[in-house]
Design a protein around this motif. Structure first.
Motif, PDB file in Angstrom:
ATOM      1  N   ALA A 149      82.939 -57.185  43.905  1.00 29.27           N
ATOM      2  CA  ALA A 149      82.425 -56.187  42.956  1.00 29.27           C
ATOM      3  C   ALA A 149      83.517 -55.261  42.451  1.00 29.27           C
ATOM      4  O   ALA A 149      83.532 -54.895  41.270  1.00 29.27           O
ATOM      5  CB  ALA A 149      81.306 -55.377  43.616  1.00 29.27           C
ATOM      6  N   ASN A 150      84.420 -54.847  43.327  1.00 33.58           N
ATOM      7  CA  ASN A 150      85.454 -53.888  42.946  1.00 33.58           C
ATOM      8  C   ASN A 150      86.727 -54.545  42.429  1.00 33.58           C
ATOM      9  O   ASN A 150      87.755 -53.873  42.284  1.00 33.58           O
ATOM     10  CB  ASN A 150      85.786 -52.978  44.134  1.00 33.58           C
ATOM     11  CG  ASN A 150      84.606 -52.143  44.575  1.00 33.58           C
ATOM     12  OD1 ASN A 150      83.781 -51.740  43.749  1.00 33.58           O
ATOM     13  ND2 ASN A 150      84.501 -51.892  45.881  1.00 33.58           N
TER      14      ASN A 150
ATOM     15  N   ASP B   7      85.639 -56.703  56.932  1.00 33.83           N
ATOM     16  CA  ASP B   7      84.368 -55.976  56.797  1.00 33.83           C
ATOM     17  C   ASP B   7      83.226 -56.730  57.455  1.00 33.83           C
ATOM     18  O   ASP B   7      82.405 -56.138  58.174  1.00 33.83           O
ATOM     19  CB  ASP B   7      84.086 -55.750  55.308  1.00 33.83           C
ATOM     20  CG  ASP B   7      82.735 -55.077  55.082  1.00 33.83           C
ATOM     21  OD1 ASP B   7      82.538 -53.953  55.593  1.00 33.83           O
ATOM     22  OD2 ASP B   7      81.884 -55.666  54.394  1.00 33.83           O
TER      23      ASP B   7
ATOM     24  N   ALA C 189      87.434 -58.807  52.937  1.00 30.94           N
ATOM     25  CA  ALA C 189      86.028 -59.167  53.125  1.00 30.94           C
ATOM     26  C   ALA C 189      85.771 -59.640  54.549  1.00 30.94           C
ATOM     27  O   ALA C 189      84.759 -59.264  55.174  1.00 30.94           O
ATOM     28  CB  ALA C 189      85.624 -60.243  52.122  1.00 30.94           C
TER      29      ALA C 189
ATOM     30  N   ALA D 290      79.361 -58.216  46.870  1.00 28.50           N
ATOM     31  CA  ALA D 290      80.003 -56.948  47.226  1.00 28.50           C
ATOM     32  C   ALA D 290      81.507 -57.127  47.416  1.00 28.50           C
ATOM     33  O   ALA D 290      82.288 -56.213  47.121  1.00 28.50           O
ATOM     34  CB  ALA D 290      79.378 -56.386  48.495  1.00 28.50           C
TER      35      ALA D 290
ATOM     36  N   GLU E 215      74.622 -61.447  48.813  1.00 33.00           N
ATOM     37  CA  GLU E 215      74.924 -60.042  48.506  1.00 33.00           C
ATOM     38  C   GLU E 215      76.278 -59.639  49.070  1.00 33.00           C
ATOM     39  O   GLU E 215      76.993 -58.834  48.465  1.00 33.00           O
ATOM     40  CB  GLU E 215      73.812 -59.133  49.070  1.00 33.00           C
ATOM     41  CG  GLU E 215      72.489 -59.197  48.309  1.00 33.00           C
ATOM     42  CD  GLU E 215      71.767 -60.521  48.503  1.00 33.00           C
ATOM     43  OE1 GLU E 215      72.006 -61.172  49.570  1.00 33.00           O
ATOM     44  OE2 GLU E 215      71.006 -60.929  47.599  1.00 33.00           O
ATOM     45  N   ASP E 216      76.654 -60.181  50.214  1.00 35.15           N
ATOM     46  CA  ASP E 216      77.977 -59.890  50.783  1.00 35.15           C
ATOM     47  C   ASP E 216      79.090 -60.440  49.890  1.00 35.15           C
ATOM     48  O   ASP E 216      80.141 -59.796  49.724  1.00 35.15           O
ATOM     49  CB  ASP E 216      78.090 -60.491  52.187  1.00 35.15           C
ATOM     50  CG  ASP E 216      77.172 -59.815  53.193  1.00 35.15           C
ATOM     51  OD1 ASP E 216      77.004 -58.584  53.105  1.00 35.15           O
ATOM     52  OD2 ASP E 216      76.619 -60.524  54.057  1.00 35.15           O
TER      53      ASP E 216
END
Length: 416
Positions: free
Chosen positions: A180-181, A159, A156, A177, A173-174
């Motif tokens: 999320a996976n 990114d 993270a 995300a 939201e970051d």
């Protein structure tokens, strides 16, 4: 103390075979400590003489007030493969060591954060150091915990470094995300690390609001534990070709002992006459196979290191000259790459017992001295496997490796 005096110990060595010991009170003190340690720890003559030669080399020209730098003698002793740890211990006892070894944690962290944006890297470095060292508002974590946190947030952070220059730009939201996976424990650990990071940043005034606030982890589904196949266990047994490896495998596969608990067993914890062994503070009865492996190892230990004063049951070539337990990688490499590792054998033993008792968590908690949540997890896996017998091996018959044990709290694991 004289801290800025540098010495080159590659030249001017004293050969004790041709010269007498230099007349230096500090050297005499060091040699006395060497003799005391050798007597207390049962060192061989070679180990003792090697330490004395190294101490003569370092202290023959010693000046009052001087401190000996680790970086000065490290390359010499490293090239000679000659008792670096023991020399350092003597110098520390005398209070004349200047330990200028680089901080391995700082070097590791610098390498891990090298690809991050400078603004983010600076804050992450401060956060990791605060966790490692602790402080007025930060609970100190172990180095392993800090490394684990950095491992789970590194993707993270990499990114975000491509888009942002500061942690205050990271949004809710970051965070969503970033997790999320991920699922299960990976998601839980990642979210826990991010919460720790941004809570610290908010307290330090580095961000205006915590983007992790209100994000719930959700249920963490545990996978069903699966028993090892007979081939996996056979490969592990065949790979254990040394006495200490066979002892590790026996204690894990029969007594469900953890890796660290096995390394912590003392000689005083083994009572061969009464067939009892104490593992992690719990007295257990020694079965026939474990008894045979223990006798084999103790015979080997007595012949290989007859004078060692190491109090632990398991010793190695390095630990035999000291009083510390063997290191974790000492046995791990023997089963590396195999499905049945030491930890895998321990888990399989407990699952074997859960299958044999029909998934009774109270029985498992009493036999293995585990907490209720762990016992329930093994019992749940066993019930699901028993409902699908075509996917699980049948419960063992009495007298086999995983035979049912008495459910009395005082009954030891691995009874025969």
């Amino acid at each position: 103390m004289i801290d800025d005096l540098r010495r080159d110990y590659r030249y001017g060595r004293v050969d004790l075979r041709r010269h007498t010991v230099p007349d230096n009170p500090w050297l005499a003190w060091a040699l006395h400590l060497s003799h005391t340690m050798a007597e207390a720890r049962g060192w061989s003559g070679i180990v003792h003489r090697t330490l004395d030669r190294n101490l003569v080399m370092l202290l023959a020209g010693y000046l009052d007030g001087e401190r000996i730098r680790y970086s000065d003698y490290y390359p010499v002793l490293r090239d000679r493969m000659a008792g670096l740890k023991r020399v350092t211990e003597v110098l520390q006892s005398m209070g004349i060591l200047l330990d200028d070894r680089p901080d391995t944690f700082e070097a590791w962290m610098t390498d891990k954060l090298a690809d991050l944006h400078p603004g983010i890297r600076r804050d992450i470095h401060s956060w990791a150091r605060a966790l490692h060292e602790g402080g007025p508002r930060v609970r100190r974590r172990s180095e392993g915990t800090v490394r684990n946190y950095l491992y789970h947030v590194q993707a993270a952070l990499t990114d975000w470094s491509q888009r942002y220059g500061h942690l205050r730009e990271v949004t809710r939201e970051d965070i969503l995300a970033a997790v999320a996976n991920r699922s299960g424990f990976a998601r839980a650990l990642t979210l826990a690390a991010l919460r720790c990071l941004f809570s610290w940043a908010k307290r330090e005034g580095l961000i205006f609001r915590n983007p992790t606030t209100g994000i719930k982890n959700g249920p963490c589904e545990r996978r069903i534990l699966q028993p090892l196949s007979e081939d996996d266990i056979t490969h592990a047994v065949n790979a254990a070709t040394t006495p200490h490896a066979r002892l590790f495998v026996a204690l894990a596969a029969i007594n469900a002992a953890r890796h660290g608990d096995i390394r912590a067993i003392l000689l005083d914890d083994v009572d061969l006459g009464n067939r009892r062994i104490t593992i992690a503070g719990r007295i257990r009865r020694i079965d026939d196979l474990t008894h045979q492996v223990l006798v084999e190892w103790l015979d080997y230990r007595r012949k290989r290191w007859p004078n060692t004063a190491n109090p632990y049951l398991l010793v190695s070539q390095h630990s035999a000259t000291g009083i510390q337990p063997v290191t974790q990688p000492w046995v791990g490499y023997l089963l590396r790459g195999l499905p049945a590792t030491i930890e895998g054998l321990r888990i399989d033993r407990q699952l074997d017992e859960a299958l044999a008792c029909g998934g009774d968590p109270l029985h498992l908690a009493a036999v293995f001295d585990i907490d209720s949540s762990t016992a329930i997890r093994y019992a749940t896996s066993a019930r699901q496997l028993l409902q699908r017998p075509h996917e699980a091996k049948p419960p063992p018959s009495p007298g086999t490796r995983g035979s049912t044990l008495d459910d009395s709290p005082d009954e030891p694991v691995g009874s025969s």
